[in-house]
Design a protein around this motif. Structure first.
Motif, PDB file in Angstrom:
ATOM      1  N   GLN A  71      55.382  94.913  52.042  1.00 18.95           N
ATOM      2  CA  GLN A  71      55.075  93.971  53.052  1.00 18.95           C
ATOM      3  C   GLN A  71      53.724  94.272  53.840  1.00 18.95           C
ATOM      4  O   GLN A  71      53.221  93.301  54.330  1.00 18.95           O
ATOM      5  N   ASP A  72      53.110  95.295  53.704  1.00 18.14           N
ATOM      6  CA  ASP A  72      51.814  95.586  54.258  1.00 18.14           C
ATOM      7  C   ASP A  72      50.721  95.409  53.161  1.00 18.14           C
ATOM      8  O   ASP A  72      50.681  96.551  52.288  1.00 18.14           O
ATOM      9  N   VAL A  73      49.826  94.673  53.290  1.00 19.19           N
ATOM     10  CA  VAL A  73      48.973  94.345  52.078  1.00 19.19           C
ATOM     11  C   VAL A  73      47.587  94.878  52.708  1.00 19.19           C
ATOM     12  O   VAL A  73      46.592  95.016  51.988  1.00 19.19           O
ATOM     13  N   GLY A  74      47.099  95.255  53.832  1.00 19.89           N
ATOM     14  CA  GLY A  74      46.052  95.603  54.360  1.00 19.89           C
ATOM     15  C   GLY A  74      44.871  94.280  54.508  1.00 19.89           C
ATOM     16  O   GLY A  74      45.620  93.227  54.542  1.00 19.89           O
ATOM     17  N   ASP A  75      43.868  94.653  54.821  1.00 20.03           N
ATOM     18  CA  ASP A  75      42.903  93.647  55.100  1.00 20.03           C
ATOM     19  C   ASP A  75      42.137  93.183  54.051  1.00 20.03           C
ATOM     20  O   ASP A  75      40.968  93.946  53.521  1.00 20.03           O
ATOM     21  N   LEU A  76      42.122  92.073  53.182  1.00 19.96           N
ATOM     22  CA  LEU A  76      41.721  91.797  51.974  1.00 19.96           C
ATOM     23  C   LEU A  76      40.585  90.770  52.469  1.00 19.96           C
ATOM     24  O   LEU A  76      40.723  89.981  53.128  1.00 19.96           O
ATOM     25  N   ALA A 160      39.671  84.385  54.110  1.00 23.40           N
ATOM     26  CA  ALA A 160      39.712  83.228  54.796  1.00 23.40           C
ATOM     27  C   ALA A 160      41.373  82.757  54.776  1.00 23.40           C
ATOM     28  O   ALA A 160      41.750  81.958  55.585  1.00 23.40           O
ATOM     29  N   LEU A 161      42.017  83.595  54.084  1.00 29.99           N
ATOM     30  CA  LEU A 161      43.556  83.218  53.859  1.00 29.99           C
ATOM     31  C   LEU A 161      44.319  83.749  55.182  1.00 29.99           C
ATOM     32  O   LEU A 161      43.919  84.697  55.685  1.00 29.99           O
ATOM     33  N   SER A 162      45.423  83.138  55.335  1.00 30.93           N
ATOM     34  CA  SER A 162      46.418  83.579  56.200  1.00 30.93           C
ATOM     35  C   SER A 162      47.124  84.867  55.582  1.00 30.93           C
ATOM     36  O   SER A 162      46.948  85.130  54.613  1.00 30.93           O
ATOM     37  N   GLY A 163      47.808  85.402  56.757  1.00 35.30           N
ATOM     38  CA  GLY A 163      48.670  86.667  56.203  1.00 35.30           C
ATOM     39  C   GLY A 163      49.478  86.522  54.933  1.00 35.30           C
ATOM     40  O   GLY A 163      49.717  87.216  53.970  1.00 35.30           O
ATOM     41  N   GLY A 164      50.089  85.270  55.014  1.00 29.01           N
ATOM     42  CA  GLY A 164      51.261  84.927  53.953  1.00 29.01           C
ATOM     43  C   GLY A 164      50.580  84.845  52.532  1.00 29.01           C
ATOM     44  O   GLY A 164      51.064  85.231  51.592  1.00 29.01           O
ATOM     45  N   LYS A 166      47.691  86.030  51.797  1.00 30.74           N
ATOM     46  CA  LYS A 166      47.105  87.247  51.303  1.00 30.74           C
ATOM     47  C   LYS A 166      48.287  88.245  50.654  1.00 30.74           C
ATOM     48  O   LYS A 166      47.901  88.856  49.694  1.00 30.74           O
ATOM     49  N   MET A 167      49.368  87.880  51.036  1.00 25.64           N
ATOM     50  CA  MET A 167      50.631  88.529  50.518  1.00 25.64           C
ATOM     51  C   MET A 167      50.881  87.989  48.932  1.00 25.64           C
ATOM     52  O   MET A 167      51.170  88.884  48.013  1.00 25.64           O
ATOM     53  N   ARG A 168      50.513  86.774  48.997  1.00 22.06           N
ATOM     54  CA  ARG A 168      50.545  86.288  47.292  1.00 22.06           C
ATOM     55  C   ARG A 168      49.559  86.865  46.650  1.00 22.06           C
ATOM     56  O   ARG A 168      49.708  86.995  45.398  1.00 22.06           O
ATOM     57  N   VAL A 169      48.228  87.015  47.187  1.00 22.25           N
ATOM     58  CA  VAL A 169      47.132  87.671  46.128  1.00 22.25           C
ATOM     59  C   VAL A 169      47.614  89.048  45.887  1.00 22.25           C
ATOM     60  O   VAL A 169      47.627  89.422  44.691  1.00 22.25           O
ATOM     61  N   ALA A 170      48.277  89.707  46.757  1.00 15.35           N
ATOM     62  CA  ALA A 170      48.674  91.121  46.370  1.00 15.35           C
ATOM     63  C   ALA A 170      49.864  91.100  45.231  1.00 15.35           C
ATOM     64  O   ALA A 170      49.791  92.116  44.575  1.00 15.35           O
ATOM     65  N   LEU A 171      50.786  90.220  45.456  1.00 15.72           N
ATOM     66  CA  LEU A 171      51.772  90.180  44.430  1.00 15.72           C
ATOM     67  C   LEU A 171      51.114  89.518  43.163  1.00 15.72           C
ATOM     68  O   LEU A 171      51.490  90.063  42.188  1.00 15.72           O
ATOM     69  N   ALA A 172      50.002  88.764  43.218  1.00 15.73           N
ATOM     70  CA  ALA A 172      49.422  88.261  42.034  1.00 15.73           C
ATOM     71  C   ALA A 172      48.675  89.468  41.223  1.00 15.73           C
ATOM     72  O   ALA A 172      48.911  89.653  40.219  1.00 15.73           O
ATOM     73  N   GLN A 173      48.146  90.565  42.055  1.00 16.20           N
ATOM     74  CA  GLN A 173      47.322  91.672  41.545  1.00 16.20           C
ATOM     75  C   GLN A 173      48.152  92.422  40.660  1.00 16.20           C
ATOM     76  O   GLN A 173      48.244  92.946  39.313  1.00 16.20           O
ATOM     77  N   ALA A 181      56.823  99.137  35.250  1.00 17.95           N
ATOM     78  CA  ALA A 181      57.599  99.170  36.260  1.00 17.95           C
ATOM     79  C   ALA A 181      57.458  98.257  37.297  1.00 17.95           C
ATOM     80  O   ALA A 181      56.328  98.948  37.773  1.00 17.95           O
ATOM     81  N   LEU A 182      57.967  97.320  37.897  1.00 20.92           N
ATOM     82  CA  LEU A 182      57.573  96.829  39.132  1.00 20.92           C
ATOM     83  C   LEU A 182      58.788  97.158  40.108  1.00 20.92           C
ATOM     84  O   LEU A 182      59.851  97.130  40.042  1.00 20.92           O
ATOM     85  N   LEU A 183      58.052  97.499  41.143  1.00 19.71           N
ATOM     86  CA  LEU A 183      59.063  97.741  42.440  1.00 19.71           C
ATOM     87  C   LEU A 183      58.532  96.633  43.352  1.00 19.71           C
ATOM     88  O   LEU A 183      57.064  96.534  43.990  1.00 19.71           O
ATOM     89  N   LEU A 184      59.352  95.948  43.741  1.00 20.04           N
ATOM     90  CA  LEU A 184      59.054  94.678  44.764  1.00 20.04           C
ATOM     91  C   LEU A 184      60.139  94.729  45.860  1.00 20.04           C
ATOM     92  O   LEU A 184      61.371  94.532  45.991  1.00 20.04           O
ATOM     93  N   ASP A 185      59.387  94.674  47.010  1.00 19.34           N
ATOM     94  CA  ASP A 185      60.066  94.854  48.318  1.00 19.34           C
ATOM     95  C   ASP A 185      59.883  93.608  48.945  1.00 19.34           C
ATOM     96  O   ASP A 185      58.888  93.145  49.401  1.00 19.34           O
ATOM     97  N   GLU A 186      61.104  92.606  48.813  1.00 23.95           N
ATOM     98  CA  GLU A 186      61.140  91.288  49.386  1.00 23.95           C
ATOM     99  C   GLU A 186      59.806  90.639  49.100  1.00 23.95           C
ATOM    100  O   GLU A 186      59.130  90.031  49.782  1.00 23.95           O
ATOM    101  N   PRO A 187      59.803  90.214  47.741  1.00 24.26           N
ATOM    102  CA  PRO A 187      58.576  89.458  47.198  1.00 24.26           C
ATOM    103  C   PRO A 187      58.592  88.080  47.525  1.00 24.26           C
ATOM    104  O   PRO A 187      57.524  87.202  47.270  1.00 24.26           O
ATOM    105  N   THR A 188      59.584  87.467  48.022  1.00 24.49           N
ATOM    106  CA  THR A 188      59.692  85.929  48.226  1.00 24.49           C
ATOM    107  C   THR A 188      59.618  85.452  49.661  1.00 24.49           C
ATOM    108  O   THR A 188      59.549  84.379  49.804  1.00 24.49           O
ATOM    109  N   ASN A 189      59.326  86.494  50.480  1.00 21.12           N
ATOM    110  CA  ASN A 189      59.242  86.221  51.811  1.00 21.12           C
ATOM    111  C   ASN A 189      58.307  85.005  52.462  1.00 21.12           C
ATOM    112  O   ASN A 189      58.530  84.297  53.153  1.00 21.12           O
ATOM    113  N   TYR A 190      57.178  85.281  51.716  1.00 23.30           N
ATOM    114  CA  TYR A 190      56.167  84.085  52.006  1.00 23.30           C
ATOM    115  C   TYR A 190      55.733  83.148  51.072  1.00 23.30           C
ATOM    116  O   TYR A 190      54.653  82.504  50.938  1.00 23.30           O
ATOM    117  N   LEU A 191      56.599  82.827  50.161  1.00 21.55           N
ATOM    118  CA  LEU A 191      56.346  82.033  49.105  1.00 21.55           C
ATOM    119  C   LEU A 191      57.201  80.715  49.191  1.00 21.55           C
ATOM    120  O   LEU A 191      58.482  80.719  49.991  1.00 21.55           O
TER     121      LEU A 191
END
Length: 543
Positions: A71-76, A160-164, A166-173, A181-191
């Protein structure tokens, strides 16, 4: 592939798990469940070796690649959305960036290291091709489209994106990197719902293993085939989807309860005999025998019960029959028209779900209904005797960070008995010491629960709810659904949670990006049956 063998982990005096053992095989899809604070995030950190077990073994192949979404993606910032996605996509992404640098260097034929640059370019290019790097950009576009990005957003600055978003960008990466193996911590929160459905299909088709936490029951049922539960220091595995896990857990809880009750009845019977005859010399031997028997019996611990507290909310006063009349409203942002003549009549006790793709104006419509936004044309008229409760994500930001949970409730309703407010807090998952937590340290889910508690306590006869289930765990969602099922008033809401839509909606308003509206009288399931789709903007997954 990933195995935990008799793993123990604790922080200070808090024991997370003892002798935890489970296995995630190649290509296996596993759901990780447990109460807040039970150790789910610690499981992820142990797998990534950010932390180490106090005892036991966490094992994974040395060459195995991992993708960890948290859930913490940093500043993109500083790149386009596409460039950021490509750059973060594992080895192939890094090689793509390196090849661009090497190409630039090779333009200088006189450079002293020209031969070394050419050799490295040849080596990097071969590996890039082996990893499917030349398909990388096409796959990135497909994944970003699946996650709801428009072409303009893909080309735009990620900063220029909102935090939510940016979370999608991190998921896309991570999805683009295609790790083992994918470790996904609440991937749907901002979708949104369309992106969630897309992600479900992507994960079902994904060749690698998946270990995920998720508060969306539909996602868990459709993606995972095994559940690993952490609860009270124990880790148990269940082969099946989330519904199967819940059924098995209920059976096990019932059996444990019956076993405990049988032993308690036997112990009571033996103790009654001892108490009755302990003073009689003629029964001394029998009494002594039974005392020794009781001392040797291994006592069964009382089963831990999940207590879902409820609160008796005040009854909402009756409103007039016409609750909200939206009459030919128009709203645009710059050159983009979001609403152009939208009309809708909301009547007493109706429960409207507003659905539509990103950009179709769902939140804008709710804001205009709530009086938080003025339409450019047309009008929104609120009916007679209507009292409104409006929940949106910004409500959480308006909570006073310096207050505790109970102080916030007291400030909201200073004349209400403190015991009543503590019961209210308990109904929304705040127990014991949680009452004295400062709001500034609350999680997003805790802030959402507190904001909802304040709104529902006031007993308005109209609720306007914009994504009320964001960040809520499954237990809290059930409590909210139960509260709304008993609520005697009108509801207009937006939600990406299909279980919530299924439970609450009795009417569907579908908004299109072209400004058109479609009304479906009936439940969410009836909407799906009538349209043949679960959401207005269904997208195809592509691995």
């Amino acid at each position: 592939m990933i195995s935990f063998s008799n793993v123990c982990k604790q922080y200070g005096g808090q024991v997370l798990f003892i002798d935890a053992s489970f296995f995630v095989g190649p290509g296996e899809k596993v759901g990780l469940v447990g109460p807040n604070g039970s150790g789910k995030s610690s499981i992820f950190r142990l797998i990534t070796e950010e932390e180490h077990p106090d005892d036991g073994i966490v094992d994974r192949p040395k060459r195995m690649t991992l993708g960890y979404f948290r859930q913490d993606v940093g500043d993109l910032k500083g790149r386009s959305v596409l460039a950021e996605t490509l750059a973060g996509a594992g080895e192939a992404g890094a090689l793509g960036e390196e090849l661009k640098v090497l190409e630039h260097k090779m333009s200088d034929h006189e450079a002293p290291d020209f031969a070394e640059v050419v050799d490295r370019f040849s080596e990097a290019q071969a590996r890039f091709q082996e990893l499917g790097g030349y398909d990388l950009e096409a796959r990135a576009h497909a994944i970003l489209a699946g996650l709801g990005f428009s072409p303009e957003q893909v080309a735009g600055d990620v900063g220029a994106l909102s935090g939510g978003w940016k979370m999608r960008v991190a998921l896309a990466q991570i999805l683009l990197a295609q790790p083992d193996a994918l470790l996904l911590d609440e991937p749907t929160n901002y979708l949104d719902i369309e992106s969630i459905i897309w992600l479900e299909q992507f994960l079902r088709d994904y060749r690698g293993a998946v270990l995920m936490t998720c508060h969306d029951k539909d996602v868990m049922n459709r993606v995972v085939k095994k559940i690993v539960e952490i609860d009270g220091g124990e880790v148990k595995s269940y082969s099946g989807d989330y519904d199967f896990y819940e059924a098995q857990r209920a059976i096990a809880a019932k059996q444990a309860e019956a076993q405990y009750e049988r032993q308690q009845a036997m112990l009571a019977k033996e103790q009654a005999f001892i108490d009755r005859f302990k003073a009689r010399a003629s029964h001394a031997a029998q009494v002594q025998s039974r005392v020794k028997k009781l001392e040797k019996i291994e006592k069964i611990e009382p089963p831990r019960r999940i207590i879902e507290k409820t609160f008796d909310f005040k009854k909402a006063q009756r409103s007039g029959d016409d609750v909200i009349n939206v009459d030919k409203v128009a709203k645009q942002y710059g050159a983009r028209k979001v609403h152009d003549g939208t009309s809708l009549l909301i009547r007493r006790n109706e429960r409207w779900a507003v659905m539509g793709e990103n950009g179709s104006g769902k939140t804008t419509l709710l804001k205009m209904m709530a009086g938080a936004l003025t339409p450019d044309a047309g009008k929104v008229a609120v009916g007679a005797s209507v009292t409104m409760g409006y929940f949106a994500q910004h409500q959480m930001e308006q909570l006073s960070g310096d207050r505790t949970v109970i102080e916030e409730l007291v400030a909201h309703s200073p004349t209400t008995n403190l015991g009543t407010l503590r019961s209210l807090a308990g109904a929304f998952g705040f127990h014991g010491d949680d009452h004295d937590k400062p709001i500034r340290i609350l999680s997003g889910g805790e802030k959402a629960r507190l904001a909802l508690a304040k709104i529902l306590f006031d007993a308005p006869n109209l609720l306007v709810l914009d994504e009320p289930t964001n960040h809520l765990d499954l237990v809290t969602k059930r409590a909210l659904v139960k509260a709304l099922a008993e609520y005697e008033g009108t509801i207009v809401f937006v939600s990406h949670d299909r279980a919530f839509l299924r439970a609450i909606a009795t009417r569907i308003l579908e908004l299109s990006k072209d400004g058109k509206t479609h009304v479906y009288g009936g439940s969410y399931d009836e909407y799906v049956s009538a349209t043949g789709r679960e959401a207005p903007g269904m997208r195809q997954a592509a691995n």
